[in-house]
Design a protein around this motif. Sequence first.
Motif, short mmCIF file in Angstrom:
data_model
loop_
_atom_site.label_atom_id
_atom_site.label_comp_id
_atom_site.label_asym_id
_atom_site.label_seq_id
_atom_site.Cartn_x
_atom_site.Cartn_y
_atom_site.Cartn_z
N ARG A 270 0.77 -1.22 0.08
CA ARG A 270 -0.01 -0.11 -0.09
C ARG A 270 0.89 1.33 0.17
O ARG A 270 0.65 2.20 -0.73
N ASN A 271 1.87 1.24 0.89
CA ASN A 271 2.69 2.48 1.15
C ASN A 271 4.15 2.55 0.72
O ASN A 271 4.74 3.54 1.33
N GLN A 272 4.54 1.27 0.32
CA GLN A 272 5.94 1.00 0.15
C GLN A 272 6.72 1.27 1.45
O GLN A 272 7.71 1.85 1.71
N GLU A 273 6.13 0.98 2.55
CA GLU A 273 6.46 1.04 3.80
C GLU A 273 7.40 -0.41 4.44
O GLU A 273 6.97 -1.38 4.17
N GLN A 274 8.55 0.28 4.81
CA GLN A 274 9.25 -0.83 5.39
C GLN A 274 9.19 -0.70 7.06
O GLN A 274 8.83 0.08 7.75
N TYR A 275 9.69 -2.06 7.44
CA TYR A 275 9.48 -1.90 9.22
C TYR A 275 10.83 -2.69 9.68
O TYR A 275 11.50 -3.47 9.09
N ILE A 276 11.62 -1.90 10.84
CA ILE A 276 12.78 -2.29 11.27
C ILE A 276 12.49 -2.28 12.75
O ILE A 276 12.36 -1.11 13.31
N ASN A 277 12.50 -3.73 13.50
CA ASN A 277 12.50 -3.46 15.14
C ASN A 277 13.87 -3.59 15.55
O ASN A 277 14.32 -4.65 15.64
N LYS A 278 14.52 -2.49 15.91
CA LYS A 278 15.89 -2.26 16.07
C LYS A 278 15.94 -3.09 17.42
O LYS A 278 17.05 -3.81 17.40
N GLU A 279 15.45 -3.07 18.47
CA GLU A 279 15.30 -3.45 19.74
C GLU A 279 15.58 -5.24 19.50
O GLU A 279 16.30 -6.14 20.20
N ALA A 280 14.38 -5.86 18.67
CA ALA A 280 14.27 -7.18 18.60
C ALA A 280 15.48 -7.81 17.83
O ALA A 280 16.20 -8.74 18.13
N ILE A 281 16.06 -6.97 16.85
CA ILE A 281 17.17 -7.42 15.86
C ILE A 281 18.32 -7.37 16.81
O ILE A 281 19.17 -8.42 16.93
N LYS A 282 18.54 -6.47 17.73
CA LYS A 282 19.88 -6.44 18.71
C LYS A 282 19.79 -7.52 19.66
O LYS A 282 20.75 -7.96 20.03
N ASN A 283 18.61 -7.73 20.03
CA ASN A 283 18.48 -8.81 20.97
C ASN A 283 18.99 -10.10 20.55
O ASN A 283 19.25 -11.20 21.16
N MET A 284 18.57 -10.47 19.19
CA MET A 284 18.94 -11.45 18.39
C MET A 284 20.41 -11.62 18.23
O MET A 284 21.12 -12.84 18.23
N ILE A 285 21.18 -10.69 17.78
CA ILE A 285 22.36 -10.66 17.11
C ILE A 285 23.25 -10.11 18.12
O ILE A 285 24.59 -10.42 17.85
N SER A 286 23.19 -9.27 18.89
CA SER A 286 24.21 -8.48 19.89
C SER A 286 24.91 -9.53 20.70
O SER A 286 26.07 -9.37 21.04
N SER A 287 24.62 -10.83 20.88
CA SER A 287 25.48 -11.79 21.52
C SER A 287 26.18 -12.58 20.65
O SER A 287 27.06 -13.37 21.38
N TRP A 288 26.40 -12.35 19.51
CA TRP A 288 26.82 -13.27 18.57
C TRP A 288 28.52 -12.93 18.71
O TRP A 288 29.07 -11.75 18.74
N GLN A 289 29.13 -13.95 18.68
CA GLN A 289 30.90 -13.69 18.85
C GLN A 289 31.66 -13.83 17.70
O GLN A 289 31.37 -14.66 17.01
N PHE A 290 32.59 -12.67 17.92
CA PHE A 290 33.36 -12.86 16.52
C PHE A 290 34.64 -13.59 16.73
O PHE A 290 34.87 -13.99 18.10
N PRO A 291 35.29 -14.31 15.80
CA PRO A 291 34.99 -14.00 14.45
C PRO A 291 33.75 -14.96 14.06
O PRO A 291 33.47 -15.52 14.59
N LEU A 292 32.87 -14.16 13.07
CA LEU A 292 31.72 -14.82 12.63
C LEU A 292 32.01 -15.49 11.41
O LEU A 292 32.53 -14.90 10.41
N TYR A 293 31.48 -16.72 11.39
CA TYR A 293 31.95 -17.44 10.30
C TYR A 293 30.54 -18.00 9.24
O TYR A 293 29.50 -18.37 9.97
N PHE A 294 30.52 -17.61 8.33
CA PHE A 294 29.34 -17.42 7.24
C PHE A 294 29.63 -18.68 6.43
O PHE A 294 30.20 -18.73 5.61
N PHE A 295 28.56 -19.58 6.70
CA PHE A 295 28.86 -20.80 6.17
C PHE A 295 27.55 -21.47 5.38
O PHE A 295 26.28 -21.17 5.97
N ASP A 296 27.62 -22.22 4.34
CA ASP A 296 26.64 -22.67 3.42
C ASP A 296 27.23 -23.99 2.91
O ASP A 296 28.28 -24.05 2.07
N PHE A 297 26.26 -25.13 2.94
CA PHE A 297 26.50 -26.17 2.08
C PHE A 297 25.95 -26.27 0.64
O PHE A 297 24.79 -25.73 0.58
N GLU A 298 26.34 -26.86 -0.22
CA GLU A 298 25.72 -27.28 -1.30
C GLU A 298 25.53 -28.90 -1.42
O GLU A 298 26.53 -29.55 -0.85
N THR A 299 24.44 -29.44 -1.74
CA THR A 299 24.15 -30.94 -1.79
C THR A 299 23.52 -31.40 -3.00
O THR A 299 23.14 -30.57 -3.86
#
Length: 491
Positions: A270-299
């Motif tokens: 309707r409005n080309q409106e985006q939504y970002i819940n900064k607090e919820a995102i922070k709660n999810m990712i702020s505890s992630w420990q570096f180094p971060l390993y971005f990993f993907d299998f192909e099968t």
Amino acid sequence: MKTLSKSRFVSGVQCEKKLWYSYYRKDLQLPTDEPTQAIFDLGHQIGNLAQNRFPNGKDATPEDFSDFSPSIEKTKLWIAEELETIYEATFTAKNALCMLDILHRMNGEVWAIEVKNSTSVKDYHLTDASLQYFVMKEAGYAPDKFFLMHINNQYIKNGELTDEFFHLEDITDKVLSKQTWVEENLERLLVMLENKQEPNVSIGAHCSSPFACDFVHHCWKHIPENSVFELYRGGNKAWELYKQGILKIEDIEDDFPLTHFQHLQRKGLRNQEQYINKEAIKNMISSWQFPLYFFDFETVFPAIPVLDGTRPYQQVPFQYSLHILEEDGKLSHKEFLAHPEDFSNGKNPLKLLVEQLKQDFGTDGNIVTYNQSFEVARLNELANIFPEDAPFLKNLVSRVVDLLPVFQGGFCYFPEMKNSASIKSVLPAVAPDFTYRNLVIQEGGTASSLYHQSILQQKFVEENLAIHLLKYCELDTYAMVVICQFLLNVV
């Protein structure tokens, strides 16, 4: 009067209009696409394997599929001669025709055997098997037993395929219980086909069940883009809206019950409106420990196992990509791609993959995935295959985190995502210039198919295929890096 094959009977049971179109409006039918053709090819391959379980039979397959009479006569002759096994035994009666995969005599009984590439008996299997029994009975050749022969998903490959690859399931009682139903539906469909006027059938859930219809593009042409059928996990809700005359998501009334994600979808349209819940995102990712390993299998996940110790349709990793992001922003990349010949030369590509994992992963830091259930399942399977490596692999599992819930849970939504939280739906919003279009391989299905062909040929089937596979998988994990960096900047 028309004659119905078992496939057309199944089509007619699904939708009268689908059957009618197959006779009177073939011009509307789209060409068979590659995935569908691959399913057909697999069916033929499984059928040929099934014949090995009942060897030395005679084949009644017609030379010309516009004329089944020679096949019917061969079948009659070979049954009269009490031949032990007939492949594609052909029968006709009551304006119906069927070709049975295997007709076999066993201990004085006549067995009808239909072969499927699934791992269980489906309802539509019973539909076509019941028609086959009906035709055989009406032709005077009712079998004593009717079996569905399907793939045994508990079978574990160890060398050459054995008879245990297939499971023979007795469905005689189920087939017998549907005989009146078959006769009634056969008569109904034959009468319908005599009418040159197109049946009046509305679109519905039947359009995709049990099979995707070849005429959906025609019957659904009145459905607009961004329709209610594109609601995220809309299900019955979409049909409820359609019956109310609401076709577009943006036209859904404000008081209609929608999930959080669906609500964001409507607002986005309707409005080309985006939504970002900064607090919820922070709660999810702020505890992630570096180094971060971005990993993907192909099968690969072939019906016929390609590696000892694996089962039919098991997801077998052949490749991975790994991007490593340090806290200071430094980014490095690791990768693994098995050689196709290692699936058959005595080496174990899964063991080689695990050994490479040991070299590429450090002992600290979270492992970032997109839909962690897939990577976690593969790591756990590897731990079961190689108990000696289980502590290392279980440690990796314990460190896995997931980007998908940020978007699937509606904590971050962009109109560009529409009804999907997939990585390729999120990317255009967070990184408009990021594209797969410059790659030869642009999605996982193609990567899997080409590599499976390579395993069978024991070499890469196309020049530079290894390079193309590596580039595709690398871009998948780099895409995760881009998305994660966007989220880190947000919070």
